[in-house]
Scaffold this motif. Structure first.
Motif, short mmCIF file in Angstrom:
data_model
loop_
_atom_site.label_atom_id
_atom_site.label_comp_id
_atom_site.label_asym_id
_atom_site.label_seq_id
_atom_site.Cartn_x
_atom_site.Cartn_y
_atom_site.Cartn_z
N VAL A 65 -3.40 2.18 -7.39
CA VAL A 65 -3.49 3.50 -6.95
C VAL A 65 -3.55 3.50 -5.27
CG1 VAL A 65 -4.70 5.46 -7.39
CG2 VAL A 65 -4.29 3.85 -9.17
N HIS A 66 -2.77 4.46 -4.90
CA HIS A 66 -3.02 5.15 -3.45
C HIS A 66 -3.47 6.34 -3.59
CE1 HIS A 66 -0.56 1.93 -1.10
NE2 HIS A 66 0.16 1.97 -2.48
N ALA A 67 -5.13 6.37 -3.09
CA ALA A 67 -5.72 7.60 -3.19
C ALA A 67 -5.80 8.42 -2.08
CB ALA A 67 -7.10 7.31 -3.82
N ARG B 98 -6.13 1.62 -2.89
CA ARG B 98 -6.21 1.93 -1.30
C ARG B 98 -6.55 3.42 -0.96
NH1 ARG B 98 -1.34 1.49 3.09
NH2 ARG B 98 -2.50 2.30 5.12
N ILE B 99 -7.62 3.71 -0.25
CA ILE B 99 -7.97 4.93 0.12
C ILE B 99 -7.14 5.57 1.50
CG2 ILE B 99 -9.69 6.70 0.59
CD1 ILE B 99 -11.64 4.95 -0.91
N HIS B 100 -6.44 6.47 1.44
CA HIS B 100 -5.80 7.02 2.64
C HIS B 100 -6.53 8.24 3.14
CE1 HIS B 100 -2.08 4.66 2.08
NE2 HIS B 100 -2.31 4.71 0.65
N HIS B 101 -7.32 8.24 4.14
CA HIS B 101 -8.33 9.44 4.59
C HIS B 101 -7.38 10.14 5.17
CE1 HIS B 101 -12.03 10.86 6.85
NE2 HIS B 101 -11.40 11.72 6.00
N GLY B 102 -7.16 11.30 5.04
CA GLY B 102 -6.41 12.26 5.88
C GLY B 102 -5.58 13.18 4.93
#
Length: 403
Positions: free
Chosen positions: A232-234, A259-263
């Motif tokens: 999961v790409h979160a 993987r966390i995508h912050h933004g």
């Protein structure tokens, strides 16, 4: 509501919804009333917040002598709280103060979260810290916090004050999943429980999923823990929610598959890699539609889970079965799967789903420069968001047209 066996599932769903929204009056039992119906006790002061679901023929009735619940026959926490507060205030007790004491609250471990309409009278201020120590003692907690209004900052930041205790971090277990968050920085929405349970049952084994509005992991975690998504790409732009999600991934042992995508998810650079995209934002996730189309696999497509608030008129209107149309009809609403059997789709929901399917199809054609097909798999009513406004989820299959 009807008490027939065929309606029991819907009746139970209504009861759970009222409990989640803290509208049920725990002092009284559910009881049979004439006409083969079942009465659910609702808090009188919460009637203005009551929005009955369209799939049940409900009505409000007044019962002069309701049957007390077993809990109320004992010294329930709410009554214990009133008794101890009355003793604390002595002769200063009044009807105004009585109305100020909460009937219900959210509990997260050893922290109780009070509603914003509790303890508003000026008289409470004179008690100082003794008030919150009494509340904690009566409710079996160590920490006390109180909600305010959600801030209009685009991140749904809660306005929560910690009244007793030094730390707002809590853990909440939901469907076997451990969520953790700081109540003063992040919200936990119990009203989405039916959708979290539903996505936990989706067949996602081996799939790559993008969650465009991950928050603290409301849907990211069920997709990973129960639906067994491969990865999961979160995406999340709130730094406090990102920290909560990071901790929860580790708590549930799934950090290696996320993987966390912050933004801002609108700036997400991923392309052509997702089997499934979750767009869990209300009142509308429309700004995320172009991104969702971009991340879907261009050769095989996938499924979009599109959240939206849809307004329905207050007057009764005819409803259509959830299954409608025919395989021969070339129509974006042609095949709503049989798992919605028994549910009823309002015409407004149908029109919204049809328009959304056509819009997504247009975005995909514009992006890839070849034909695509969209097909509605399911329409899920999550909850009544406001009077005559329903939070829906559209499961939309998107596939490139084969030559």
């Amino acid at each position: 509501i009807p008490a027939l066996a065929t309606e029991r599932r819907l009746a139970q769903r209504l009861r759970e919804r009222l409990e989640e929204e803290q509208l049920l009056d725990g002092r009284y039992q559910l009881q049979q009333v004439p006409g083969g119906r079942l009465a659910l006790p609702v808090l009188e002061e919460k009637l203005s917040q009551l929005c009955l679901p369209p799939e049940l023929p409900c009505e409000l009735v007044w019962i002069q002598d309701p049957v007390p619940s077993r809990a109320s026959r004992r010294r329930a926490p709410a009554q214990k709280l009133r008794d101890e507060l009355r003793q604390l205030l002595g002769g200063s007790w009044s009807e105004e103060l009585e109305r100020d004491v909460p009937h219900a609250w959210q509990r997260h471990g050893d922290l109780v979260l009070l509603s914003e309409d509790s303890f508003r009278a000026a008289a409470w201020e004179s008690l100082g810290p003794a008030l919150w120590e009494t509340v904690a003692s009566a409710l079996g907690a160590r920490r006390v916090a109180k909600r305010g209004r959600v801030l209009p900052d685009g991140m749904r930041t809660p306005s929560v004050t910690l009244l007793l205790g030094q730390d707002g971090w809590v853990e909440h277990v939901d469907n076997g999943i451990r969520y953790t968050f700081d109540v003063t920085k992040c919200m936990f929405s119990p009203g989405n429980i039916t959708e979290k349970l539903r996505v936990a049952l989706l067949p996602c084994s081996g799939e790559v999923l993008v969650d465009l509005y991950a928050g603290i992991g409301y849907f990211t975690l069920p997709f990973l823990v129960h639906a067994r998504a491969a990865f999961v790409h979160a995406c999340e732009w709130n730094v406090h929610a990102v920290e909560a999600l990071r901790r929860a991934l580790a708590l549930n042992g799934v950090q290696d598959r996320c993987r966390i995508h912050h933004g801002d998810s609108r700036q997400l650079e991923l392309r052509d890699m997702a089997d499934r995209v979750n767009l869990g934002l209300i009142p509308s996730s429309e700004e995320g539609w172009p991104v969702a189309c971009r991340v879907l696999k261009k050769d095989t497509g996938g499924v979009l889970h599109i959240h939206h608030n849809v307004e329905s008129p207050p007057t009764p209107t005819p409803v259509l079965p959830a299954e409608w149309g025919s395989p021969e009809a070339q129509h974006p609403m042609e095949d709503i799967r049989k798992e919605t059997s028994g549910a009823r789709i309002r015409p407004e929901w149908q029109r919204w789903a049809e328009a959304t399917a056509m819009r997504i199809q247009g975005l995909l054609v514009e992006l890839h420069r070849w034909p695509w097909h969209t097909r509605v798999l399911h329409i899920e009513p999550v909850k009544s968001y406001a009077p005559h406004v329903h939070h829906l989820v559209l499961d939309l299959e998107c596939q490139p047209a084969l030559p």
